[in-house]
Every structure is written in structure tokens, then in C-alpha cells.
Design a protein around this motif. Structure first.
Motif, PDB file in Angstrom:
ATOM      1  N   VAL A  18      -1.538  -0.669  -3.983  1.00  0.00           N
ATOM      2  CA  VAL A  18      -0.946  -0.316  -5.282  1.00  0.00           C
ATOM      3  C   VAL A  18      -0.356  -1.533  -5.992  1.00  0.00           C
ATOM      4  O   VAL A  18      -0.119  -1.487  -7.198  1.00  0.00           O
ATOM      5  CB  VAL A  18       0.136   0.778  -5.147  1.00  0.00           C
ATOM      6  CG1 VAL A  18      -0.482   2.079  -4.686  1.00  0.00           C
ATOM      7  CG2 VAL A  18       1.252   0.350  -4.227  1.00  0.00           C
ATOM      8  N   ALA A  19      -0.121  -2.612  -5.246  1.00  0.00           N
ATOM      9  CA  ALA A  19       0.464  -3.805  -5.876  1.00  0.00           C
ATOM     10  C   ALA A  19       0.158  -5.033  -5.038  1.00  0.00           C
ATOM     11  O   ALA A  19      -0.011  -4.943  -3.827  1.00  0.00           O
ATOM     12  CB  ALA A  19       1.976  -3.643  -6.019  1.00  0.00           C
ATOM     13  N   HIS A  28      -3.733   3.107   0.219  1.00  0.00           N
ATOM     14  CA  HIS A  28      -4.402   2.445  -0.912  1.00  0.00           C
ATOM     15  C   HIS A  28      -3.508   1.334  -1.460  1.00  0.00           C
ATOM     16  O   HIS A  28      -2.299   1.513  -1.606  1.00  0.00           O
ATOM     17  CB  HIS A  28      -4.694   3.435  -2.042  1.00  0.00           C
ATOM     18  CG  HIS A  28      -5.557   4.581  -1.612  1.00  0.00           C
ATOM     19  ND1 HIS A  28      -6.896   4.438  -1.314  1.00  0.00           N
ATOM     20  CD2 HIS A  28      -5.265   5.886  -1.418  1.00  0.00           C
ATOM     21  CE1 HIS A  28      -7.388   5.605  -0.954  1.00  0.00           C
ATOM     22  NE2 HIS A  28      -6.416   6.505  -1.001  1.00  0.00           N
ATOM     23  N   THR A  64       0.835  -1.205   0.000  1.00  0.00           N
ATOM     24  CA  THR A  64       0.000   0.000   0.000  1.00  0.00           C
ATOM     25  C   THR A  64       0.865   1.248   0.000  1.00  0.00           C
ATOM     26  O   THR A  64       2.006   1.249   0.459  1.00  0.00           O
ATOM     27  CB  THR A  64      -0.921   0.038   1.238  1.00  0.00           C
ATOM     28  OG1 THR A  64      -0.127   0.099   2.421  1.00  0.00           O
ATOM     29  CG2 THR A  64      -1.832  -1.172   1.287  1.00  0.00           C
ATOM     30  N   ARG A  65       0.280   2.317  -0.528  1.00  0.00           N
ATOM     31  CA  ARG A  65       0.899   3.645  -0.484  1.00  0.00           C
ATOM     32  C   ARG A  65      -0.223   4.620  -0.197  1.00  0.00           C
ATOM     33  O   ARG A  65      -1.236   4.622  -0.893  1.00  0.00           O
ATOM     34  CB  ARG A  65       1.574   3.981  -1.805  1.00  0.00           C
ATOM     35  CG  ARG A  65       2.235   5.364  -1.770  1.00  0.00           C
ATOM     36  CD  ARG A  65       2.795   5.777  -3.100  1.00  0.00           C
ATOM     37  NE  ARG A  65       3.981   4.999  -3.403  1.00  0.00           N
ATOM     38  CZ  ARG A  65       4.454   4.807  -4.630  1.00  0.00           C
ATOM     39  NH1 ARG A  65       3.830   5.321  -5.668  1.00  0.00           N
ATOM     40  NH2 ARG A  65       5.535   4.102  -4.833  1.00  0.00           N
TER      41      ARG A  65
END
Length: 86
Positions: A35-36, A33, A29-30
Motif C-alpha cells: 500500500v505504500a 498487498h 503492506t496491508r
């Protein structure tokens, strides 16, 4: 599946890869949220290649069809040494 921040993934990348290699999936997360997602890679086999070649791909030209057929013969026949004349 474990969730970690991008910062933690960056700082502990080797540990992250060890976990994935051990079969664990990880969400990164970033800013709160996702992200990968990282999952163990699927192992590919000769059977996978054979199946893909046999299923055919639309648009093969006539020369490529022959090349694929030759490749399939090599994959299926262990008695053929493709390097014999090299």
C-alpha cells in the motif's frame, strides 16, 4: 528494500523512520498487498531552485517574470543584502 506490515509500521514508526533516514527503502503492506513505499527524501539545493526558475514556467505574467528575474539576481549575487532596507 524491506517489507513490513502496516501494523508493524504503526507500532515501530520511529524505528521505521530511522531506517529510512539511514538510506533504506521500506514497503508497507496491508492484507498482503503493498500500500505504500517509503524512501529517503531527496535533498534539494539552491542549484535545484535556480534550475527550475531558469527553465521557465509557461503562463507567467509580465510582473511575475520580473519578480523571478529579481529573485535569480539575489540567488546569484552574494554581495546583495535583501534585508538591508528592511
Amino acid at each position: 528494500m524491506r517489507t513490513i506490515t502496516a501494523t508493524e509500521a504503526s507500532r515501530r514508526f520511529s524505528d521505521l523512520l530511522d531506517a529510512v533516514e539511514g538510506g533504506e527503502g521500506v514497503t508497507i503492506t496491508r492484507g498482503g498487498h503493498a500500500v505504500a513505499e517509503i524512501h529517503p527524501a531527496r535533498r534539494r539545493t539552491g542549484r535545484d531552485l535556480r534550475s527550475a526558475l531558469e527553465s521557465g514556467v509557461p503562463g507567467f505574467d509580465i510582473d511575475l517574470d520580473g519578480d523571478v528575474a529579481d529573485a535569480l539576481r539575489l540567488v546569484r549575487d552574494d554581495s546583495v543584502d535583501p534585508w538591508r532596507d528592511a
